[in-house]
Write an enzyme that holds these catalytic residues in place. Structure first.
Site, mmCIF file in Angstrom:
data_model
loop_
_atom_site.group_PDB
_atom_site.id
_atom_site.type_symbol
_atom_site.label_atom_id
_atom_site.label_comp_id
_atom_site.label_asym_id
_atom_site.label_seq_id
_atom_site.Cartn_x
_atom_site.Cartn_y
_atom_site.Cartn_z
ATOM 1 C CB CYS A 28 -10.507 1.226 -11.158
ATOM 2 S SG CYS A 28 -10.467 2.449 -9.787
ATOM 3 C CB CYS A 76 -9.336 -7.639 -7.212
ATOM 4 S SG CYS A 76 -10.712 -8.918 -6.948
ATOM 5 C CB SER A 112 -11.217 -0.607 0.467
ATOM 6 O OG SER A 112 -9.780 -0.122 0.562
ATOM 7 C CB CYS A 142 -3.624 3.168 -7.458
ATOM 8 S SG CYS A 142 -4.563 4.062 -6.678
ATOM 9 C CG ASN A 168 -0.416 -9.676 -5.797
ATOM 10 O OD1 ASN A 168 -0.081 -10.564 -6.659
ATOM 11 N ND2 ASN A 168 -0.988 -10.331 -4.560
ATOM 12 C CB CYS A 206 -4.077 -0.818 -8.717
ATOM 13 S SG CYS A 206 -5.486 -1.729 -8.704
ATOM 14 C CD GLU A 235 -9.886 -10.340 -11.397
ATOM 15 O OE1 GLU A 235 -9.409 -10.517 -10.391
ATOM 16 O OE2 GLU A 235 -9.566 -9.907 -12.414
ATOM 17 C CB SER A 278 -5.913 2.764 -0.272
ATOM 18 O OG SER A 278 -6.827 1.686 -0.476
ATOM 19 C CG LEU A 279 -1.838 6.677 4.400
ATOM 20 C CD1 LEU A 279 -2.555 7.695 3.885
ATOM 21 C CD2 LEU A 279 -1.507 6.627 5.724
ATOM 22 C CG HIS A 280 -1.168 2.128 -0.780
ATOM 23 N ND1 HIS A 280 -1.490 1.458 0.112
ATOM 24 C CD2 HIS A 280 -2.290 2.265 -1.506
ATOM 25 C CE1 HIS A 280 -2.426 0.562 -0.090
ATOM 26 N NE2 HIS A 280 -3.209 1.115 -1.237
ATOM 27 C CB CYS A 282 -12.886 -9.692 -1.843
ATOM 28 S SG CYS A 282 -11.785 -8.195 -2.723
HETATM 29 N N1 SAH Z 1 -10.381 1.403 -4.845
HETATM 30 C C1 SAH Z 1 -10.401 0.801 -3.490
HETATM 31 C C2 SAH Z 1 -10.593 -0.622 -3.169
HETATM 32 C C3 SAH Z 1 -9.792 -1.584 -4.380
HETATM 33 S S1 SAH Z 1 -8.332 -2.244 -3.984
HETATM 34 C C4 SAH Z 1 -9.115 1.460 -2.745
HETATM 35 O O1 SAH Z 1 -8.229 1.940 -3.325
HETATM 36 O O2 SAH Z 1 -9.268 1.011 -1.689
HETATM 37 C C5 SAH Z 1 -8.281 -2.977 -2.466
HETATM 38 C C6 SAH Z 1 -6.779 -2.788 -1.856
HETATM 39 O O3 SAH Z 1 -5.700 -3.251 -2.641
HETATM 40 C C7 SAH Z 1 -6.319 -1.172 -1.826
HETATM 41 O O4 SAH Z 1 -5.721 -0.920 -0.698
HETATM 42 C C8 SAH Z 1 -5.368 -1.099 -2.980
HETATM 43 O O5 SAH Z 1 -4.475 -0.047 -2.966
HETATM 44 C C9 SAH Z 1 -4.875 -2.388 -2.890
HETATM 45 N N2 SAH Z 1 -4.173 -3.191 -4.029
HETATM 46 C C10 SAH Z 1 -4.167 -2.765 -5.370
HETATM 47 N N3 SAH Z 1 -3.352 -3.133 -6.271
HETATM 48 C C11 SAH Z 1 -2.371 -3.935 -5.315
HETATM 49 C C12 SAH Z 1 -1.358 -4.819 -5.432
HETATM 50 N N4 SAH Z 1 -0.683 -4.784 -7.005
HETATM 51 N N5 SAH Z 1 -0.742 -5.212 -4.578
HETATM 52 C C13 SAH Z 1 -1.062 -5.113 -3.046
HETATM 53 N N6 SAH Z 1 -2.103 -4.304 -2.999
HETATM 54 C C14 SAH Z 1 -2.721 -3.713 -4.106
#
Ligand code: SAH
Length: 353
Positions: free
Chosen positions: A115, A341, A194, A119, A298, A122, A95, A217-219, A108
């Site tokens: 992947c 994505c 990222s 996570c 999301n 995701c 995508e 991507s800390l979260h 993007c």
């Molecule tokens: N693998 C890389 C880049 C891809 S995702 C990474 O982890 O950074 C891009 C961003 O979207 C990352 O910060 C990821 O954690 C976040 N992301 C993934 N799924 C998501 C979701 N369902 N809602 C919000 N953010 C999400």
């Protein structure tokens, strides 16, 4: 193996490599410039009309361009965001999203098919990793989208499907190509990579001397919570990740971007905001060394996570601002086309199953 890739990947070549290739098949050097010019415009071998028909046919049979085919295209009625499901030469899909901002058009892009980072929130990781994308396939997403839209792409974020630093060599080659005047000539300052936190690769990227933005991507604000959301944290801890990010800032002078996905009841409380601020403060004494992007999660069916209220998100943001950081809530673009994505490819996989 049923298919072995023997085609020559012209789309991943620098100009010098392309010149060597055309010479190796007995063609004049100027053909390299012609081929590069078509590739940059998203035009595949059969349509390279200033090449002799025999050469076009030979290239089409023996070479890869990396330019994907549009499998599906969705345009948001809300904000014009465009999402492509692109089919690669082996039929796998990725995508790409194109967003229109006042300051320019940003794409993007995906870096892998699927992947393997796992996570929990995701969609891209649910079926695991199928394969890495080659540099030509990363460039191809840009050239195909740009050709289809008739728009120049001014910026790139590597935030689509895949973990770019888990496909390090191809990602770095792509970054060198995409910023080259011989190719798309996109300014490095308009490119973000990222990562979920592959620490040794961040250290390596720092040494590439590219002026790109590193986005981490800390979260989560502590290791227990982060390890539960992101398995990569069991290999490289928050301390190692923020240490590498700080080092990247010190070496490059480029402000680091911190992504923090807000998940209701998981990481979005007042205490979480406070813990996050004091954590970041330990590495970044100067608040202006980083920028925090808050992303309301999301919802992905399989995860069961949802975003909190608008008020709770704003409270989280304000708490970080009060602690001296700049934090913005990412605007949700293309809400009607599930622009996040991974969701479109995932839907195609489940529909086909
Ligand atoms: N693998 C890389 C880049 C891809 S995702 C990474 O982890 O950074 C891009 C961003 O979207 C990352 O910060 C990821 O954690 C976040 N992301 C993934 N799924 C998501 C979701 N369902 N809602 C919000 N953010 C999400």
């Amino acid at each position: 193996m049923s298919e072995t890739r023997t085609k020559t990947d012209l789309g991943s070549m620098s100009r010098a490599e392309l010149e060597d290739y055309v010479r190796s098949i007995g063609e004049s050097r100027f053909r390299a410039a012609q081929i590069a010019d078509w590739l940059r415009r998203g035009v595949d071998f059969p349509e390279m009309t200033n090449l002799p028909a025999a050469l076009r046919a030979r290239l089409a049979a023996e070479c890869e361009s990396g330019i994907p085919k549009i499998e599906k295209k969705l345009v948001s009625a809300v904000d014009g965001t465009v999402k492509y499901l692109f089919a690669l030469s082996d039929g796998e899909c990725v995508e790409t999203v194109v967003m229109f901002y006042k300051h320019g058009t940003t794409a993007c892009i995906s870096s892998q098919v699927g992947c393997r980072m796992g996570c929990r929130f995701c969609a891209s990781t649910i079926g695991g990793k199928v394969r890495d994308l080659r540099p030509s396939e990363m460039l191809g997403q840009l050239t195909a989208a740009s050709r289809d839209l008739g728009e120049r792409i001014d910026g790139v974020v590597m935030m689509g499907i895949g973990e770019p630093l888990d496909n390090y060599e191809n990602t770095v080659k792509f970054l060198h190509l995409v910023t080259s005047p011989d190719s798309l000539n996109i300014g490095a300052r308009h490119i973000s990579v990222s990562t979920s936190g592959i620490v040794p690769a961040i250290a390596a990227l720092e040494k590439e001397n590219l002026q790109i933005t590193l986005s981490i991507s800390l979260h989560a604000s502590n290791d227990t919570r982060r390890s539960a959301l992101m398995p990569v944290n069991r290999k490289w801890s928050i301390d190692e990740l923020l240490g590498a990010a700080k080092h990247y800032f010190d070496a490059t002078g480029r402000r680091v971007s911190v992504e923090y996905t807000l998940i209701a009841g998981e990481n979005d409380g007042e205490d979480d905001a406070k813990e996050l601020a004091s954590l970041l403060r330990r590495y970044f004494a100067r608040g202006d060394a980083l920028h925090i992007n808050l992303i309301p999660v999301n919802p992905v069916k399989e995860s069961g996570f949802s975003a909190g209220s608008r008020e709770s998100i704003e409270a989280f943001r304000l708490s970080l601002e009060r602690a001296g950081f700049t934090a913005t809530v990412r605007r949700t673009l293309g809400p009607d086309i599930s622009a996040s994505c991974g969701q479109l490819r995932r839907k195609r996989e489940t529909d086909n199953a």
